[in-house]
Design an enzyme around this catalytic site. Structure first.
Site, PDB file in Angstrom:
ATOM      1  N   GLU A   8       0.849  -1.200   0.000  1.00 19.60           N
ATOM      2  CA  GLU A   8       0.000   0.000   0.000  1.00 19.60           C
ATOM      3  C   GLU A   8       0.876   1.238   0.000  1.00 19.60           C
ATOM      4  OE1 GLU A   8      -0.216   2.215   2.661  1.00 19.60           O
ATOM      5  OE2 GLU A   8       1.187   1.145   3.969  1.00 19.60           O
TER       6      GLU A   8
ATOM      7  N   PHE B 250       7.845  16.591  -1.758  1.00 20.93           N
ATOM      8  CA  PHE B 250       8.772  16.122  -0.716  1.00 20.93           C
ATOM      9  C   PHE B 250      10.065  16.919  -0.686  1.00 20.93           C
ATOM     10  CE2 PHE B 250       7.021  12.622   1.732  1.00 20.93           C
ATOM     11  CZ  PHE B 250       5.784  12.563   1.116  1.00 20.93           C
ATOM     12  N   LEU B 251       9.918  18.220  -0.914  1.00 21.26           N
ATOM     13  CA  LEU B 251      11.060  19.119  -0.801  1.00 21.26           C
ATOM     14  C   LEU B 251      10.727  20.258   0.154  1.00 21.26           C
ATOM     15  CD1 LEU B 251      12.382  19.325  -4.496  1.00 21.26           C
ATOM     16  CD2 LEU B 251      13.374  18.065  -2.587  1.00 21.26           C
TER      17      LEU B 251
ATOM     18  N   GLY C  74       7.896  12.205  10.278  1.00 25.28           N
ATOM     19  CA  GLY C  74       7.481  11.324  11.364  1.00 25.28           C
ATOM     20  C   GLY C  74       6.444  10.370  10.820  1.00 25.28           C
TER      21      GLY C  74
ATOM     22  N   CYS D 274       5.094   5.307   9.122  1.00 23.36           N
ATOM     23  CA  CYS D 274       5.730   4.572   8.021  1.00 23.36           C
ATOM     24  C   CYS D 274       7.175   4.971   7.736  1.00 23.36           C
ATOM     25  CB  CYS D 274       4.909   4.750   6.743  1.00 23.36           C
ATOM     26  SG  CYS D 274       3.383   3.833   6.808  1.00 23.36           S
TER      27      CYS D 274
ATOM     28  N   LYS E 232       9.818   4.078  10.375  1.00 28.90           N
ATOM     29  CA  LYS E 232       9.828   2.625  10.612  1.00 28.90           C
ATOM     30  C   LYS E 232      10.389   1.869   9.401  1.00 28.90           C
ATOM     31  CE  LYS E 232       5.749   0.350  10.172  1.00 28.90           C
ATOM     32  NZ  LYS E 232       5.754  -0.852   9.354  1.00 28.90           N
TER      33      LYS E 232
HETATM   34  C1  UDX Z   1       3.896   7.720   3.934  1.00 31.26           C
HETATM   35  C2  UDX Z   1       3.985   7.525   2.400  1.00 31.26           C
HETATM   36  O1  UDX Z   1       3.860   8.779   1.757  1.00 31.26           O
HETATM   37  C3  UDX Z   1       2.924   6.547   1.942  1.00 31.26           C
HETATM   38  O2  UDX Z   1       3.052   6.311   0.556  1.00 31.26           O
HETATM   39  C4  UDX Z   1       3.147   5.246   2.716  1.00 31.26           C
HETATM   40  O3  UDX Z   1       2.389   4.214   2.304  1.00 31.26           O
HETATM   41  C5  UDX Z   1       2.963   5.521   4.198  1.00 31.26           C
HETATM   42  O4  UDX Z   1       3.956   6.472   4.582  1.00 31.26           O
HETATM   43  P1  UDX Z   1       2.424   9.153   5.619  1.00 31.26           P
HETATM   44  O5  UDX Z   1       3.205   8.510   6.710  1.00 31.26           O
HETATM   45  O6  UDX Z   1       0.945   9.264   5.759  1.00 31.26           O
HETATM   46  O7  UDX Z   1       2.671   8.385   4.229  1.00 31.26           O
HETATM   47  O8  UDX Z   1       3.004  10.626   5.463  1.00 31.26           O
HETATM   48  P2  UDX Z   1       3.649  11.519   4.305  1.00 31.26           P
HETATM   49  O9  UDX Z   1       2.643  12.390   3.698  1.00 31.26           O
HETATM   50  O10 UDX Z   1       4.458  10.691   3.405  1.00 31.26           O
HETATM   51  O11 UDX Z   1       4.611  12.432   5.199  1.00 31.26           O
HETATM   52  C6  UDX Z   1       5.611  11.832   6.006  1.00 31.26           C
HETATM   53  C7  UDX Z   1       6.305  12.845   6.856  1.00 31.26           C
HETATM   54  O12 UDX Z   1       7.201  13.624   6.093  1.00 31.26           O
HETATM   55  C8  UDX Z   1       5.426  13.858   7.581  1.00 31.26           C
HETATM   56  O13 UDX Z   1       5.915  13.993   8.897  1.00 31.26           O
HETATM   57  C9  UDX Z   1       5.599  15.149   6.817  1.00 31.26           C
HETATM   58  O14 UDX Z   1       5.419  16.289   7.625  1.00 31.26           O
HETATM   59  C10 UDX Z   1       7.043  15.016   6.374  1.00 31.26           C
HETATM   60  N1  UDX Z   1       7.352  15.753   5.149  1.00 31.26           N
HETATM   61  C11 UDX Z   1       6.731  15.448   3.982  1.00 31.26           C
HETATM   62  C12 UDX Z   1       8.338  16.740   5.177  1.00 31.26           C
HETATM   63  O15 UDX Z   1       8.932  17.026   6.220  1.00 31.26           O
HETATM   64  N2  UDX Z   1       8.638  17.396   4.013  1.00 31.26           N
HETATM   65  C13 UDX Z   1       8.042  17.103   2.839  1.00 31.26           C
HETATM   66  O16 UDX Z   1       8.384  17.747   1.839  1.00 31.26           O
HETATM   67  C14 UDX Z   1       7.050  16.102   2.822  1.00 31.26           C
END
Ligand code: UDX
Length: 476
Positions: free
Chosen positions: A151, A254-255, A262, A265, A268
């Site tokens: 997933e 993701f930038l 945190g 996922c 971990k």
């Molecule tokens: C993630 C994956 O995106 C998803 O595909 C997977 O199946 C489960 O793990 P999720 O844990 O819901 O999803 O969060 P995500 O939106 O990926 O963000 C993860 C963390 O990264 C958050 O703490 C967010 O604040 C941080 N983040 C994200 C950043 O610090 N900078 C960014 O540019 C993007």
């Protein structure tokens, strides 16, 4: 199709509700009686936009139900999904107990033609362990398949991600054509709407999941490291990230620099991948750095606070946002936890506000009275500011994006504003009288200010105005 989904957490419940919404008959299974009771009453056990409404509708239209009864769920499901948790052990290795327990039940109560679909995030090679467990526990002979179907759901947009995924990955045994037919049938609505489906071998599917999350984590740590560099070099991280992201090979997601990643996922999965590498004799040097960079971000926020408050003891600090990201009440691996623990250790009083996760925070620290005693939970963001010397923005909830600066100033006793998610406009925050700190942002005017060695000034139209030093020797 008749489907049993084991595990009614984020992944399982989203999968069960989504598959029911697509017209399948779905039975969700969990070992927690309170959770099953809640679900049967139409209550979602966590906050996820749209979940409760869709769940209620499918329950009342009879396509969805929940049970504690494992054998009857296996009898019911032509497809048996495992969406149970794989929490990290002390050494970060994924704990497969719950997945293998589903496999055990599948072996004991399974019958001809059933398919075990694994959605739990598991290390490469787990599929073989699932098969071994099924075969060890089988009471009769039957043909079955094991499929790896990772997933990629994000909390906060889980349903949206379920119905509109970027891709569907399915790992199958190369010659198992029957299972391919079933999976094509299951995902037909998405395939017809143009979602790419990738069939792979089982091991590659297992690695795709970890590799995707490790790559996302790497992007975040990359941009956070670059943000530190921007702070030293006078460049602006948002501008740099935008310029990078316009390159189609890089893209703009993701930038976002800030307090780091945190959740349940990314941290971990990164740990589990590094651990699995170690078990195979491989050292993931890059990913270890990604972890280290992420771990130092909450500390960076405290350093920024200390720049302005040399003595933290006895100071009141407001915190906006507790969950690891917006639109969720999930606190797992949230940077707020590390921040709160450190600030309480430094004897600060904390006034916190989060739109949905304050109850979870109270429950989390219920066994830690020292922390709980130093925390006061506010009813709205401004309430948290009363008497605070500093405000720390920790989660990028939309409601923090356009604050009433005048109201903030009137309520706070200090003027320190540390923006852990780069939400606010630095210039505006400073003009409104705050000592504003960000993660890698600068004011545009900062890097054109004349310096001692470079006395160039700018004229009213913004052009550089050259000042020639009087040096008669050169003139001659
Ligand atoms: C993630 C994956 O995106 C998803 O595909 C997977 O199946 C489960 O793990 P999720 O844990 O819901 O999803 O969060 P995500 O939106 O990926 O963000 C993860 C963390 O990264 C958050 O703490 C967010 O604040 C941080 N983040 C994200 C950043 O610090 N900078 C960014 O540019 C993007």
């Amino acid at each position: 199709m008749k489907i049993a989904v084991f595990g009614c957490g984020y992944v399982g419940l989203t999968t069960a509700v989504g598959l029911a919404e697509m017209g399948n008959e779905v039975l969700g299974v969990d070992i927690n009686p309170t959770r099953i009771e809640m679900l049967l009453a139409g209550k979602a056990p966590f906050f996820e936009p749209g979940m409760e409404e869709m769940m209620k509708r499918n329950l009342s239209e009879g396509r969805l139900s929940f049970t504690l009864d494992t054998p009857s769920a296996i009898h019911f499901g032509q497809l048996v999904f495992s969406a149970v948790g794989t929490p990290p052990k002390k050494n970060h290795e994924a704990d497969l107990t719950a997945v293998l327990s589903v496999a055990e039940s599948f072996g004991r109560f399974g019958s001809q033609g059933k398919i075990f679909v694994n959605k739990s995030t598991v290390p490469v090679g787990t599929s073989e362990k699932i098969r071994e467990t099924i075969e060890r526990n089988a009471m009769s002979s039957f043909d079955y398949s094991v499929v790896s179907n990772p997933e990629f759901l994000r909390e906060g947009t889980a349903l949206q991600d379920f119905f509109h995924p970027d891709r569907i990955v399915i790992g199958i045994e190369p010659d198992d054509l029957g299972v391919k037919k079933s999976m094509d049938k299951l995902y037909r609505p998405m395939i017809d709407s143009g979602v790419p489906i990738q069939y792979t071998d089982v091991r590659s599917a297992e690695v795709i999941k970890y590799a995707s999350n490790a790559f996302l984590a790497t992007r975040i740590s990359f941009i956070n490291e670059l943000a530190e560099f921007c702070e030293l070099s006078g460049a602006d991280i948002k501008t740099v990230a935008k310029g990078m992201g316009l390159d189609k090979r890089i893209g703009n997601t993701f930038l976002e620099a800030g307090l780091g990643f945190g959740g349940s996922c990314l941290p971990k999965d990164l740990g589990a991948l590094i651990e699995k590498g170690g078990a195979l004799g491989f050292d993931f040097k890059l990913l270890k750095e990604v972890q280290k960079i992420n771990k130092r971000q909450p500390g960076r926020m405290i350093q920024k606070l200390k720049k302005h408050l040399t003595q933290l003891r006895g100071k009141t600090v407001a915190i906006w946002g507790l969950s690891f990201k917006p639109k969720t009440d999930d606190l797992r691996e949230a940077p707020s936890l590390e921040l709160i623990t450190s600030l309480v250790k430094a004897k600060c009083k904390l006034k916190v506000f989060d739109p949905v996760s304050m109850m979870n925070m109270k429950n989390l620290f219920v066994k830690n009275p020292t922390v709980l005693k130093s925390l006061s939970f506010s009813t709205n963001p401004y309430d948290a500011l009363k008497g605070a010397e500093a405000l720390l923005i920790v989660t990028e909830w939309d409601e923090f994006r356009n604050p009433d600066y005048a109201k903030m100033k009137s309520l706070m006793s200090g003027d320190i504003l540390i923006d852990g998610r780069n939400l606010l406009a630095p210039k505006e925050a400073r003009e409104k009288g705050f000592r504003y700190e960000s993660f890698g942002r600068i004011l545009l005017s900062d890097n054109v200010a004349p310096t001692k060695n470079h006395p160039t000034k700018r004229n009213v139209s913004g052009r550089y105005h050259l000042i020639v030093k009087k040096n008669p020797a050169v003139r001659e």
